[in-house]
Design a protein around this motif. Structure first.
Motif, PDB file in Angstrom:
ATOM      1  N   CYS A  16      46.960  40.923  37.867  1.00 28.13           N
ATOM      2  CA  CYS A  16      45.651  41.051  37.306  1.00 28.13           C
ATOM      3  C   CYS A  16      44.454  40.234  38.400  1.00 28.13           C
ATOM      4  O   CYS A  16      43.345  40.795  38.555  1.00 28.13           O
ATOM      5  CB  CYS A  16      45.351  40.149  36.075  1.00 28.13           C
ATOM      6  N   ALA A  17      44.611  39.103  38.928  1.00 24.81           N
ATOM      7  CA  ALA A  17      44.004  38.426  39.733  1.00 24.81           C
ATOM      8  C   ALA A  17      43.682  39.145  41.056  1.00 24.81           C
ATOM      9  O   ALA A  17      42.216  39.079  41.630  1.00 24.81           O
ATOM     10  CB  ALA A  17      44.460  36.951  40.176  1.00 24.81           C
ATOM     11  N   THR A  18      44.521  39.830  41.610  1.00 29.66           N
ATOM     12  CA  THR A  18      44.464  40.476  42.628  1.00 29.66           C
ATOM     13  C   THR A  18      44.226  42.026  42.544  1.00 29.66           C
ATOM     14  O   THR A  18      43.941  42.560  43.719  1.00 29.66           O
ATOM     15  CB  THR A  18      45.983  40.699  43.661  1.00 29.66           C
ATOM     16  N   GLY A  19      43.986  42.398  41.450  1.00 28.07           N
ATOM     17  CA  GLY A  19      43.694  43.850  41.144  1.00 28.07           C
ATOM     18  C   GLY A  19      44.672  44.968  41.450  1.00 28.07           C
ATOM     19  O   GLY A  19      44.384  46.096  41.391  1.00 28.07           O
ATOM     20  N   GLN A  21      47.491  47.532  40.997  1.00 32.70           N
ATOM     21  CA  GLN A  21      47.835  48.414  39.825  1.00 32.70           C
ATOM     22  C   GLN A  21      49.203  48.411  39.728  1.00 32.70           C
ATOM     23  O   GLN A  21      49.876  49.369  39.753  1.00 32.70           O
ATOM     24  CB  GLN A  21      47.041  49.790  40.140  1.00 32.70           C
ATOM     25  N   ARG A 464      45.769  39.344  30.143  1.00 34.93           N
ATOM     26  CA  ARG A 464      44.914  39.567  31.700  1.00 34.93           C
ATOM     27  C   ARG A 464      45.629  40.701  32.290  1.00 34.93           C
ATOM     28  O   ARG A 464      44.718  41.605  32.965  1.00 34.93           O
ATOM     29  CB  ARG A 464      45.338  38.236  32.548  1.00 34.93           C
ATOM     30  N   ASN A 465      46.792  41.087  32.140  1.00 34.22           N
ATOM     31  CA  ASN A 465      47.464  42.114  33.274  1.00 34.22           C
ATOM     32  C   ASN A 465      46.320  43.574  32.539  1.00 34.22           C
ATOM     33  O   ASN A 465      46.138  44.498  33.429  1.00 34.22           O
ATOM     34  CB  ASN A 465      48.681  42.361  33.092  1.00 34.22           C
ATOM     35  N   ALA A 468      42.955  43.673  33.651  1.00 35.63           N
ATOM     36  CA  ALA A 468      42.697  44.085  35.024  1.00 35.63           C
ATOM     37  C   ALA A 468      43.150  45.717  35.185  1.00 35.63           C
ATOM     38  O   ALA A 468      42.412  46.248  36.119  1.00 35.63           O
ATOM     39  CB  ALA A 468      43.459  43.435  35.676  1.00 35.63           C
ATOM     40  N   ARG A 469      43.968  46.314  34.546  1.00 35.37           N
ATOM     41  CA  ARG A 469      44.328  47.707  34.559  1.00 35.37           C
ATOM     42  C   ARG A 469      43.049  48.526  33.890  1.00 35.37           C
ATOM     43  O   ARG A 469      43.025  49.646  33.974  1.00 35.37           O
ATOM     44  CB  ARG A 469      45.163  47.890  33.699  1.00 35.37           C
ATOM     45  N   VAL A 571      36.602  41.964  31.551  1.00 31.28           N
ATOM     46  CA  VAL A 571      36.891  41.504  32.782  1.00 31.28           C
ATOM     47  C   VAL A 571      37.436  40.215  32.807  1.00 31.28           C
ATOM     48  O   VAL A 571      37.209  39.517  31.815  1.00 31.28           O
ATOM     49  CB  VAL A 571      35.648  41.680  33.343  1.00 31.28           C
ATOM     50  N   LEU A 572      37.971  39.804  33.983  1.00 27.41           N
ATOM     51  CA  LEU A 572      38.511  38.417  34.256  1.00 27.41           C
ATOM     52  C   LEU A 572      37.393  37.426  34.959  1.00 27.41           C
ATOM     53  O   LEU A 572      36.805  37.990  35.727  1.00 27.41           O
ATOM     54  CB  LEU A 572      39.849  38.484  34.872  1.00 27.41           C
TER      55      LEU A 572
END
Length: 576
Positions: A16-19, A21, A464-465, A468-469, A571-572
C-alpha cells in the motif's frame, strides 16, 4: 530470528505504502507467506501459526519454560476459538506468570463465544475455573480479564462470581456489563436484577450506563420505576440504555415519549426502539392498544420504514424523484399521529415530525436546493430545521462531486468483480514506519480512521492494501442501523459481496466504543473488505468481531450519513 508474523503484516502494508499493485492474498496464500509448518520457536512464530490455523504447532509453546511463549500460545488458542481447547485454557488460568493468566482469561472468554458452541458440561467447567481463579487473583489486569471472560463463558458459576465483584469497588462497570451479556448470550443471571439496581445511581456515569445495559437484557418488570428515573439521567449513554431497557418492561409507552426530542441522536433512536418493543410486548400480552401506544409505535415503525426505503432508493442513485414518495409518506403520517396524540392528551408528534424533516432534507440535498424542508411541521424544533438546512449546501456539493466523478466511479464499483485469490508477490521486509491512517472522502465529508496494528495486524494491513488498490473508491455505505453501526466496503451493495478472499479473525477484548471500526463477518474467518463503524457503545460485539481501528476525525459526520452515501475516495495518510 526472523519475525515471521511482522514480515507478513508489513508485506501487505508495504504494498500500500509504495503503491505496488499486488493482489491481497487468500488465506492459503497468507499461510504460505509466513513461517514454514512446524513447532513454533518464538512468539512471532506462534502468531504465524495461529494465522495458519495450525493448532498442532502451538502445542510445544504451551509448555515452554519461557512465559512469553506460553502467553503467546494461549492467546493463539483464544483466537482460534476451538471448544476442544477449553480444558487447556482452564489449566493455564493457574499459571505462575501473570501475563499467561491474563491471556488465559481472555482466551476463556473467546472460547465461550466460539462459533461452535461449547457443550453445557464444558461451559460449566470453564466458568467454574474462571470463577475460582478470580477469587485467588491479586493482579488488577488479570482480574479485569477474568471479569470480562465470565460474561462470555456462561456456566453456572459465572453469575455468582460477577455478583461478588459488585460488592467491591474494582471492575464494577465491567462486571455489570458481563452480567448483561450473560443474560443476552446464555439466559443466565435472572436473579441479578436487585444487585444491578443497587448500582444504577452510582456517582460514576460509566457504572450507571453499565447497569442500564444489564437491565436491557435482564428484562425485569420490577425495575420499571427505576428505569423511568434513569431516562432522565444527565449522561446520554445512560439515557440511551435506560430507554432501551424501559421498552422491554414497560406497559406505559408515554414514559418514553419525551425522549423522542432528546438533543442526542442515540437517545432518540433508543427511545424509538424502546417504544416499538413496548408495542410488541403489549400486543403479545393482549393489552388494549391505547392511542399513545399506537402513535409511538407508528413513529418507531416509520423510523425503520424510512431507513429501509432510503437504503433502497439511495442505492438506485439517490434521485430526487425516488426520495419524494418517502417524504410524502411521512407527511401523510403526521395527521394520524397528531389525532392519536390529541385523543390521549399527549404533547404531540414531535418525533415523527422531526423524522419527516430529516427525510425532506435528504430530498433537498438530492435536488441541491432548499424546498421540501420549508414545509416541515411548525412543531419541529427550529434549531433542528436550521441544522438540516445548513447542511444542505455542503451535502449537495458532495453529491454533485459524486455525480461528476462519474457515474463512472459508481458503475465501475458496481461491475467490480472480486479478485481471485493469488500468491503474494515476493517483497523485501519494508521499514516499519510505512503505516498510517486511512482517510475516507465521502459524499458528506471526510472521516479519518487510525488503525490498530498491534491488536489486529492482518486486518489493518489488509485494509490498507485494499485502500491502496482503490478498492473502496465509489462504494456505498449499504447498511445503516441508527444508533448502532454504519457499514460499507461491499462491491455488490447488498451485504453479500467481498474482495474474493477471506482473512482470519483476530478477536480480543478490545472495547467496542463509539467510533470503533470492525470487520463484518458471515461466520468465523469470513472477513474481507466489508467493515463497520459503531455509532454507540456495543459491548456484545467484543470478542466476536475483529476491532482493527477507531475513528479519530469525522465521527459527527458519520451520524448524518444515509444508506447509499458513498466513499468517493479512500487514501493513506501518515498519522498526524
Amino acid at each position: 530470528m526472523q519475525r515471521h508474523f511482522v514480515v507478513l503484516a508489513s508485506l501487505l502494508a508495504a504494498a500500500c505504502a509504495t503503491g505496488q499493485q499486488v493482489e491481497t492474498p487468500s488465506s492459503a496464500a497468507i499461510a504460505a507467506a509466513v513461517a514454514p509448518a512446524g513447532p513454533a520457536t518464538d512468539p512471532d512464530a506462534v502468531r504465524a501459526a495461529v494465522l495458519r490455523r495450525d493448532r498442532a504447532a502451538l502445542a510445544p509453546a504451551l509448555v515452554d519454560s519461557d512465559p512469553a511463549m506460553r502467553a503467546a500460545a494461549v492467546r493463539g488458542l483464544g483466537q482460534l476459538q476451538l471448544p476442544g481447547d477449553a480444558a487447556i485454557v482452564q489449566a493455564l488460568l493457574g499459571d505462575v506468570d501473570e501475563a499467561v493468566r491474563r491471556e488465559a482469561a481472555v482466551a476463556a472468554g473467546l472460547i465461550g463465544l466460539s462459533w461452535e458452541p461449547l457443550v453445557p458440561e464444558a461451559r460449566d467447567a470453564l466458568a467454574a475455573a474462571a470463577a475460582a481463579a478470580l477469587v485467588k487473583e491479586e493482579t488488577p489486569a488479570a482480574r479485569s480479564a477474568l471479569v470480562w471472560a465470565l460474561g462470555r463463558t456462561g456456566g453456572a458459576a459465572a453469575a455468582p462470581a460477577l455478583l461478588a465483584v459488585l460488592d467491591g469497588d474494582e471492575d464494577v462497570p465491567a462486571a455489570l456489563t458481563s452480567i448483561g451479556l450473560l443474560a443476552r448470550y446464555h439466559g443466565a443471571g435472572a436473579g441479578a436484577s436487585a444487585a444491578v439496581a443497587d448500582r444504577a445511581f452510582d456517582p460514576d456515569p460509566a457504572t450507571r450506563a453499565a447497569a442500564a445495559f444489564a437491565l436491557i437484557h435482564l428484562r425485569d418488570p420490577a425495575r420499571e420505576e427505576l428505569l423511568s428515573a434513569l431516562v432522565r439521567d444527565g449522561d446520554p449513554q445512560v439515557r440511551a440504555f435506560a430507554a432501551r431497557a424501559l421498552g422491554e418492561v414497560t406497559r406505559r409507552p408515554s414514559l418514553l415519549e419525551a425522549l423522542l426530542g432528546d438533543p442526542v441522536a442515540i437517545v432518540r433512536v433508543e427511545a424509538a426502539r424502546g417504544l416499538l418493543a413496548a408495542a410488541a410486548h403489549s400486543r403479545q400480552a393482549g393489552v388494549k392498544r391505547r392511542a399513545d401506544l399506537t402513535m409511538e409505535a407508528s413513529f418507531a415503525e416509520a423510523l425503520h420504514r424510512s431507513t429501509a426505503a432510503l437504503a433502497l432508493q439511495l442505492r438506485r442513485g439517490r434521485k430526487a424523484e425516488a426520495l419524494q414518495p418517502l417524504v410524502l409518506l411521512l407527511r401523510g403520517d403526521l395527521p394520524t399521529a397528531a389525532a392519536a396524540a390529541a385523543m390521549d392528551g399527549l404533547a404531540g408528534n414531535a418525533g415523527l415530525a422531526s423524522l419527516h424533516c430529516e427525510a425532506a432534507a435528504a430530498l433537498d440535498r438530492a435536488r441541491g436546493r432548499v424546498e421540501a424542508l420549508r414545509a416541515c411541521a411548525p412543531s419541529v424544533d427550529p434549531a433542528l430545521v436550521a441544522r438540516l438546512e445548513a447542511a444542505i449546501p455542503g451535502r449537495a456539493e458532495g453529491a454533485a462531486e459524486a455525480r461528476e466523478k462519474g457515474d463512472g466511479t459508481r458503475a465501475a464499483a458496481a461491475q467490480r468483480q472480486p479478485a481471485p485469490p493469488s500468491e503474494p508477490a515476493p517483497l523485501r521486509l519494508p521499514p516499519q514506519d510505512g503505516a498510517g491512517d486511512v482517510v475516507l472522502h465521502t459524499t458528506s465529508g471526510t472521516v479519518r480512521i487510525t488503525l490498530d496494528d498491534e491488536a489486529a495486524p492482518i486486518a489493518a494491513a489488509n485494509f490498507r492494501n485494499l485502500v491502496a488498490r482503490g478498492f473502496y473508491d465509489g462504494l456505498a455505505f449499504h447498511r445503516l442501523e441508527p444508533g448502532f453501526v454504519i457499514q460499507g466496503g461491499d462491491p455488490r451493495g447488498d451485504g453479500e459481496g467481498g474482495p474474493g478472499f477471506a482473512i482470519p479473525c483476530e478477536n480480543g477484548p478490545a472495547p467496542y466504543a463509539r467510533g470503533t471500526v470492525g470487520i463484518a463477518l458471515d461466520g468465523k474467518d469470513t472477513g474481507g473488505s466489508q467493515f463497520f463503524i459503531t455509532l454507540a457503545r456495543a459491548p456484545h460485539l467484543e470478542g466476536r468481531y475483529t476491532a482493527f481501528g477507531r475513528v479519530t476525525e469525522g465521527m459527527e459526520l458519520l451520524e448524518t450519513l444515509l444508506p447509499g452515501d458513498e466513499i468517493l475516495r479512500a487514501v493513506l495518510q501518515q498519522t498526524p
